[in-house]
Design a protein around this motif. Structure first.
Motif, PDB file in Angstrom:
ATOM      1  N   MET A  84      20.473 -20.618  25.053  1.00 16.95           N
ATOM      2  CA  MET A  84      19.440 -19.611  24.891  1.00 16.95           C
ATOM      3  C   MET A  84      18.766 -19.823  23.551  1.00 16.95           C
ATOM      4  O   MET A  84      19.424 -19.860  22.515  1.00 16.95           O
ATOM      5  N   ASP A  85      17.465 -19.986  23.598  1.00 14.97           N
ATOM      6  CA  ASP A  85      16.646 -20.052  22.398  1.00 14.97           C
ATOM      7  C   ASP A  85      15.911 -18.724  22.304  1.00 14.97           C
ATOM      8  O   ASP A  85      15.377 -18.228  23.305  1.00 14.97           O
ATOM      9  N   PHE A  86      15.905 -18.143  21.114  1.00 15.38           N
ATOM     10  CA  PHE A  86      15.330 -16.817  20.937  1.00 15.38           C
ATOM     11  C   PHE A  86      14.521 -16.808  19.657  1.00 15.38           C
ATOM     12  O   PHE A  86      14.940 -17.373  18.647  1.00 15.38           O
ATOM     13  N   TYR A  87      13.346 -16.175  19.711  1.00 16.84           N
ATOM     14  CA  TYR A  87      12.535 -16.049  18.508  1.00 16.84           C
ATOM     15  C   TYR A  87      12.030 -14.614  18.391  1.00 16.84           C
ATOM     16  O   TYR A  87      11.483 -14.054  19.339  1.00 16.84           O
ATOM     17  N   SER A  88      12.241 -14.042  17.206  1.00 16.66           N
ATOM     18  CA  SER A  88      11.633 -12.751  16.885  1.00 16.66           C
ATOM     19  C   SER A  88      11.207 -12.796  15.428  1.00 16.66           C
ATOM     20  O   SER A  88      11.677 -13.640  14.657  1.00 16.66           O
ATOM     21  N   ASN A  89      10.326 -11.904  15.057  1.00 14.36           N
ATOM     22  CA  ASN A  89       9.908 -11.834  13.654  1.00 14.36           C
ATOM     23  C   ASN A  89      11.079 -11.468  12.764  1.00 14.36           C
ATOM     24  O   ASN A  89      11.148 -11.884  11.612  1.00 14.36           O
ATOM     25  N   ARG A  90      12.029 -10.676  13.291  1.00 16.47           N
ATOM     26  CA  ARG A  90      13.195 -10.249  12.501  1.00 16.47           C
ATOM     27  C   ARG A  90      14.189 -11.387  12.270  1.00 16.47           C
ATOM     28  O   ARG A  90      14.704 -11.570  11.186  1.00 16.47           O
ATOM     29  N   THR A  91      14.485 -12.155  13.331  1.00 15.97           N
ATOM     30  CA  THR A  91      15.523 -13.176  13.225  1.00 15.97           C
ATOM     31  C   THR A  91      14.987 -14.578  12.978  1.00 15.97           C
ATOM     32  O   THR A  91      15.717 -15.446  12.535  1.00 15.97           O
ATOM     33  N   GLY A  92      13.720 -14.835  13.315  1.00 18.20           N
ATOM     34  CA  GLY A  92      13.217 -16.192  13.317  1.00 18.20           C
ATOM     35  C   GLY A  92      13.735 -16.900  14.562  1.00 18.20           C
ATOM     36  O   GLY A  92      14.104 -16.251  15.551  1.00 18.20           O
ATOM     37  N   PHE A  93      13.800 -18.217  14.531  1.00 16.66           N
ATOM     38  CA  PHE A  93      14.270 -19.000  15.676  1.00 16.66           C
ATOM     39  C   PHE A  93      15.789 -19.138  15.626  1.00 16.66           C
ATOM     40  O   PHE A  93      16.347 -19.549  14.608  1.00 16.66           O
ATOM     41  N   VAL A  94      16.444 -18.783  16.718  1.00 16.56           N
ATOM     42  CA  VAL A  94      17.895 -18.905  16.814  1.00 16.56           C
ATOM     43  C   VAL A  94      18.221 -19.646  18.110  1.00 16.56           C
ATOM     44  O   VAL A  94      17.714 -19.306  19.177  1.00 16.56           O
ATOM     45  N   GLN A  95      19.060 -20.651  18.001  1.00 13.77           N
ATOM     46  CA  GLN A  95      19.486 -21.461  19.149  1.00 13.77           C
ATOM     47  C   GLN A  95      20.961 -21.203  19.399  1.00 13.77           C
ATOM     48  O   GLN A  95      21.776 -21.318  18.488  1.00 13.77           O
ATOM     49  N   SER A  96      21.316 -20.836  20.637  1.00 13.10           N
ATOM     50  CA  SER A  96      22.705 -20.566  21.003  1.00 13.10           C
ATOM     51  C   SER A  96      23.105 -21.436  22.185  1.00 13.10           C
ATOM     52  O   SER A  96      22.407 -21.458  23.197  1.00 13.10           O
ATOM     53  N   ASP A  97      24.227 -22.142  22.047  1.00  9.03           N
ATOM     54  CA  ASP A  97      24.748 -22.992  23.112  1.00  9.03           C
ATOM     55  C   ASP A  97      26.097 -22.459  23.573  1.00  9.03           C
ATOM     56  O   ASP A  97      26.984 -22.199  22.754  1.00  9.03           O
TER      57      ASP A  97
END
Length: 189
Positions: free
Chosen positions: A154-167
């Motif tokens: 899961m790749d997720f982007y928000s203004n709060r977290t920025g880009f986060v990649q989870s495997d």
């Protein structure tokens, strides 16, 4: 007229072949590695995910800037509470959950992006499908196995977290012990 009809039939056949959002397991346990390269952040976790009751537990080793920390997080969205247990000091903090529950399963409005295989197509392989969309105005891309729809990335982007990649890896379906979501006694009620 025959040409238009043939084009419509062909277009219908092509669109019918595009994978639709699939039904992912709503409860599982897995290992998880999360990376945020911009912050030199890497987190290894053992997670228990309950999408039915909106609960997540993460037993975590965090490495940020070369420093390691160990925590046990309980995200109990069903009651709006988060517990953070420092596993070295046994200190437990209880706070109200302010972030939304982010499903780790493919939402019904997700959009198909691509499909491919890992491994030789003619031998043992895993077929992967990626879906994208927005969750509360935040971008996500979910890669799942096909046909089982098991979350791989899961790749997720928000203004709060920025880009986060989870495997996700070493997944087992279901929750082996429902009491796993009960915070330890050192946590405030």
């Amino acid at each position: 007229m025959d040409v238009v009809l043939a084009l419509l039939v062909t277009l219908t056949a092509v669109l019918a072949q595009e994978p639709k959002p699939c039904e992912s397991p709503k409860q599982f346990e897995s290992r998880l590695v999360t990376v945020d390269p911009s912050k030199q952040f890497i987190r290894f976790a053992y997670v228990s995910y309950d999408g039915v009751d909106r609960r997540v537990r993460e037993e975590v080793e965090i490495e940020e800037g070369g420093k390691k920390q160990f925590y046990d997080f309980f995200y109990l969205h069903n009651i709006g509470v988060e517990y953070k247990v420092n596993l070295l000091t046994k200190q437990c903090n209880k706070t109200a959950l302010t972030r939304p529950f982010i499903p780790w399963h493919v939402p019904s409005d997700a959009k198909f992006q691509w499909e491919g295989n890992i491994g030789p197509v003619t031998g043992e392989h895993v077929t992967l499908v990626q879906f994208t969309g927005k969750f509360e105005e935040n971008f996500y891309a979910m890669t799942v196995t096909s046909p089982d729809c098991v979350m791989i990335r899961m790749d997720f982007y928000s203004n709060r977290t920025g880009f986060v990649q989870s495997d996700f890896y070493d997944m087992t379906l279901g929750i082996h012990d429902p009491s796993h979501f009960i915070p330890p006694p050192e946590c405030p009620p």
